[in-house]
Design a protein around this motif. Structure first.
Motif, PDB file in Angstrom:
ATOM      1  N   SER A 103      25.842  17.099  84.226  1.00 48.09           N
ATOM      2  CA  SER A 103      25.469  15.772  84.542  1.00 48.09           C
ATOM      3  C   SER A 103      27.178  15.142  85.214  1.00 48.09           C
ATOM      4  O   SER A 103      27.170  14.626  86.265  1.00 48.09           O
ATOM      5  CB  SER A 103      25.018  15.000  83.496  1.00 48.09           C
ATOM      6  N   ASN A 104      28.107  15.278  84.275  1.00 45.39           N
ATOM      7  CA  ASN A 104      29.201  14.862  84.376  1.00 45.39           C
ATOM      8  C   ASN A 104      29.853  15.681  85.944  1.00 45.39           C
ATOM      9  O   ASN A 104      30.547  14.652  86.791  1.00 45.39           O
ATOM     10  CB  ASN A 104      30.494  14.939  83.473  1.00 45.39           C
ATOM     11  N   ASN A 105      29.859  17.060  85.822  1.00 44.26           N
ATOM     12  CA  ASN A 105      30.481  17.549  86.982  1.00 44.26           C
ATOM     13  C   ASN A 105      29.746  17.050  88.608  1.00 44.26           C
ATOM     14  O   ASN A 105      30.308  17.149  89.460  1.00 44.26           O
ATOM     15  CB  ASN A 105      30.495  19.128  86.812  1.00 44.26           C
ATOM     16  N   VAL A 106      28.350  17.045  88.126  1.00 46.79           N
ATOM     17  CA  VAL A 106      27.492  16.827  89.347  1.00 46.79           C
ATOM     18  C   VAL A 106      27.856  15.389  89.930  1.00 46.79           C
ATOM     19  O   VAL A 106      27.811  15.233  91.245  1.00 46.79           O
ATOM     20  CB  VAL A 106      26.084  16.854  89.135  1.00 46.79           C
ATOM     21  N   HIS A 107      28.129  14.266  88.955  1.00 48.57           N
ATOM     22  CA  HIS A 107      28.426  13.009  89.484  1.00 48.57           C
ATOM     23  C   HIS A 107      29.893  13.026  90.048  1.00 48.57           C
ATOM     24  O   HIS A 107      30.153  12.009  90.689  1.00 48.57           O
ATOM     25  CB  HIS A 107      28.474  12.144  88.182  1.00 48.57           C
ATOM     26  N   ARG A 108      30.717  14.268  90.050  1.00 49.49           N
ATOM     27  CA  ARG A 108      31.865  14.132  90.717  1.00 49.49           C
ATOM     28  C   ARG A 108      31.947  14.455  92.073  1.00 49.49           C
ATOM     29  O   ARG A 108      33.012  14.377  92.829  1.00 49.49           O
ATOM     30  CB  ARG A 108      32.925  14.992  89.816  1.00 49.49           C
ATOM     31  N   LEU A 109      30.909  15.086  92.633  1.00 51.19           N
ATOM     32  CA  LEU A 109      30.599  15.159  94.064  1.00 51.19           C
ATOM     33  C   LEU A 109      30.930  14.204  94.778  1.00 51.19           C
ATOM     34  O   LEU A 109      30.419  12.912  94.663  1.00 51.19           O
ATOM     35  CB  LEU A 109      29.255  15.902  94.215  1.00 51.19           C
ATOM     36  N   LYS A 110      31.378  14.386  95.974  1.00 59.69           N
ATOM     37  CA  LYS A 110      31.731  13.696  97.064  1.00 59.69           C
ATOM     38  C   LYS A 110      30.441  13.613  97.926  1.00 59.69           C
ATOM     39  O   LYS A 110      30.394  12.575  98.543  1.00 59.69           O
ATOM     40  CB  LYS A 110      32.870  13.693  97.540  1.00 59.69           C
ATOM     41  N   ASP A 111      30.061  14.747  98.023  1.00 57.77           N
ATOM     42  CA  ASP A 111      28.782  14.902  99.094  1.00 57.77           C
ATOM     43  C   ASP A 111      27.728  15.047  98.225  1.00 57.77           C
ATOM     44  O   ASP A 111      27.502  15.973  97.576  1.00 57.77           O
ATOM     45  CB  ASP A 111      29.020  15.909 100.168  1.00 57.77           C
ATOM     46  N   ILE A 164      22.107  19.537  94.213  1.00 55.11           N
ATOM     47  CA  ILE A 164      21.099  20.798  93.521  1.00 55.11           C
ATOM     48  C   ILE A 164      22.055  21.849  93.387  1.00 55.11           C
ATOM     49  O   ILE A 164      21.757  22.597  92.360  1.00 55.11           O
ATOM     50  CB  ILE A 164      19.839  20.949  94.415  1.00 55.11           C
ATOM     51  N   LEU A 165      22.773  22.307  94.476  1.00 51.62           N
ATOM     52  CA  LEU A 165      23.552  23.435  94.326  1.00 51.62           C
ATOM     53  C   LEU A 165      24.471  23.439  93.118  1.00 51.62           C
ATOM     54  O   LEU A 165      24.688  24.259  92.467  1.00 51.62           O
ATOM     55  CB  LEU A 165      24.123  23.894  95.511  1.00 51.62           C
ATOM     56  N   ALA A 166      25.187  22.166  93.113  1.00 48.47           N
ATOM     57  CA  ALA A 166      26.244  22.237  92.091  1.00 48.47           C
ATOM     58  C   ALA A 166      25.518  22.093  90.651  1.00 48.47           C
ATOM     59  O   ALA A 166      26.352  22.838  89.860  1.00 48.47           O
ATOM     60  CB  ALA A 166      26.953  20.761  92.325  1.00 48.47           C
ATOM     61  N   ARG A 167      24.373  21.548  90.511  1.00 44.05           N
ATOM     62  CA  ARG A 167      23.729  21.808  89.206  1.00 44.05           C
ATOM     63  C   ARG A 167      23.393  23.010  88.869  1.00 44.05           C
ATOM     64  O   ARG A 167      23.548  23.651  87.854  1.00 44.05           O
ATOM     65  CB  ARG A 167      22.321  20.820  89.384  1.00 44.05           C
ATOM     66  N   ARG A 168      23.023  23.843  89.851  1.00 36.38           N
ATOM     67  CA  ARG A 168      22.660  25.468  89.813  1.00 36.38           C
ATOM     68  C   ARG A 168      24.010  26.212  89.202  1.00 36.38           C
ATOM     69  O   ARG A 168      23.948  26.970  88.499  1.00 36.38           O
ATOM     70  CB  ARG A 168      21.978  25.991  90.818  1.00 36.38           C
ATOM     71  N   PHE A 169      24.912  25.820  89.992  1.00 36.58           N
ATOM     72  CA  PHE A 169      26.282  26.254  89.905  1.00 36.58           C
ATOM     73  C   PHE A 169      26.785  26.164  88.426  1.00 36.58           C
ATOM     74  O   PHE A 169      27.053  27.154  87.735  1.00 36.58           O
ATOM     75  CB  PHE A 169      27.601  25.698  90.814  1.00 36.58           C
ATOM     76  N   PHE A 170      26.614  25.066  87.907  1.00 33.67           N
ATOM     77  CA  PHE A 170      27.086  24.788  86.706  1.00 33.67           C
ATOM     78  C   PHE A 170      26.119  25.320  85.561  1.00 33.67           C
ATOM     79  O   PHE A 170      26.656  25.684  84.360  1.00 33.67           O
ATOM     80  CB  PHE A 170      27.515  23.276  86.378  1.00 33.67           C
ATOM     81  N   ILE A 171      24.932  25.306  85.700  1.00 33.43           N
ATOM     82  CA  ILE A 171      23.864  25.873  84.903  1.00 33.43           C
ATOM     83  C   ILE A 171      24.301  27.402  84.845  1.00 33.43           C
ATOM     84  O   ILE A 171      24.353  27.788  83.706  1.00 33.43           O
ATOM     85  CB  ILE A 171      22.583  25.789  85.309  1.00 33.43           C
ATOM     86  N   GLY A 172      24.478  28.166  85.910  1.00 31.99           N
ATOM     87  CA  GLY A 172      25.014  29.448  85.876  1.00 31.99           C
ATOM     88  C   GLY A 172      26.217  29.746  84.773  1.00 31.99           C
ATOM     89  O   GLY A 172      26.411  30.650  84.168  1.00 31.99           O
ATOM     90  N   ILE A 173      27.023  28.783  85.254  1.00 30.14           N
ATOM     91  CA  ILE A 173      28.577  28.779  84.150  1.00 30.14           C
ATOM     92  C   ILE A 173      28.371  28.639  82.779  1.00 30.14           C
ATOM     93  O   ILE A 173      28.795  29.559  81.996  1.00 30.14           O
ATOM     94  CB  ILE A 173      29.530  27.990  84.954  1.00 30.14           C
ATOM     95  N   MET A 174      27.452  27.949  82.593  1.00 31.09           N
ATOM     96  CA  MET A 174      27.221  27.701  81.123  1.00 31.09           C
ATOM     97  C   MET A 174      26.322  28.781  80.498  1.00 31.09           C
ATOM     98  O   MET A 174      26.536  29.163  79.240  1.00 31.09           O
ATOM     99  CB  MET A 174      26.227  26.295  80.869  1.00 31.09           C
ATOM    100  N   GLU A 175      25.408  29.376  81.298  1.00 29.60           N
ATOM    101  CA  GLU A 175      24.785  30.582  80.871  1.00 29.60           C
ATOM    102  C   GLU A 175      25.875  31.731  80.622  1.00 29.60           C
ATOM    103  O   GLU A 175      25.738  32.444  79.454  1.00 29.60           O
ATOM    104  CB  GLU A 175      23.753  31.139  81.801  1.00 29.60           C
ATOM    105  N   LEU A 176      26.908  31.854  81.549  1.00 29.77           N
ATOM    106  CA  LEU A 176      28.019  32.985  81.436  1.00 29.77           C
ATOM    107  C   LEU A 176      28.815  32.570  80.146  1.00 29.77           C
ATOM    108  O   LEU A 176      29.157  33.771  79.304  1.00 29.77           O
ATOM    109  CB  LEU A 176      28.537  32.948  82.615  1.00 29.77           C
ATOM    110  N   SER A 177      29.147  31.372  79.936  1.00 28.46           N
ATOM    111  CA  SER A 177      29.803  31.091  78.864  1.00 28.46           C
ATOM    112  C   SER A 177      29.124  31.215  77.476  1.00 28.46           C
ATOM    113  O   SER A 177      29.710  31.924  76.492  1.00 28.46           O
ATOM    114  CB  SER A 177      30.036  29.562  79.031  1.00 28.46           C
TER     115      SER A 177
END
Length: 92
Positions: free
Chosen positions: A54-62, A67-80
């Motif tokens: 949520s914090n990172n998605v809210h940093r978006l300027k556009d 949705i893409l940013a949310r998926r991106f971070f979900i993926g990063i969290m899974e890899l972590s």
């Protein structure tokens, strides 16, 4: 150089930065795993992951990329989490 080649060159430069940041993030995730192992904490913390996403998605300027940013971070969290499982397994 045409426009497509310029865009590809810029993407290559961005990818280089991304991989450096990814490696840095995974190094920190490994340290988190060590801490969790030492303190008998679970790998998965749903509340923390939701907060990070949520914090990172809210940093978006556009907002078009939300949705893409949310998926991106979900993926990063899974890899972590995968990395943390490996680190903890090696520590046992």
């Amino acid at each position: 150089m045409n426009e497509l080649e310029n865009c590809r060159k810029e993407i290559d430069e961005i990818d280089q930065q991304l991989i450096e940041l990814f490696e840095r993030r995974m190094n920190v995730a490994a340290k988190v795993a060590e801490y969790k192992a030492e303190n008998n904490l679970p790998i998965y913390n749903g509340e923390r992951e939701s907060q990070v996403i949520s914090n990172n998605v809210h940093r978006l300027k556009d907002d078009r990329y939300e949705i893409l940013a949310r998926r991106f971070f979900i993926g990063i969290m899974e890899l972590s989490r995968e990395l943390q499982k490996e680190v903890i397994k090696r520590l046992k």
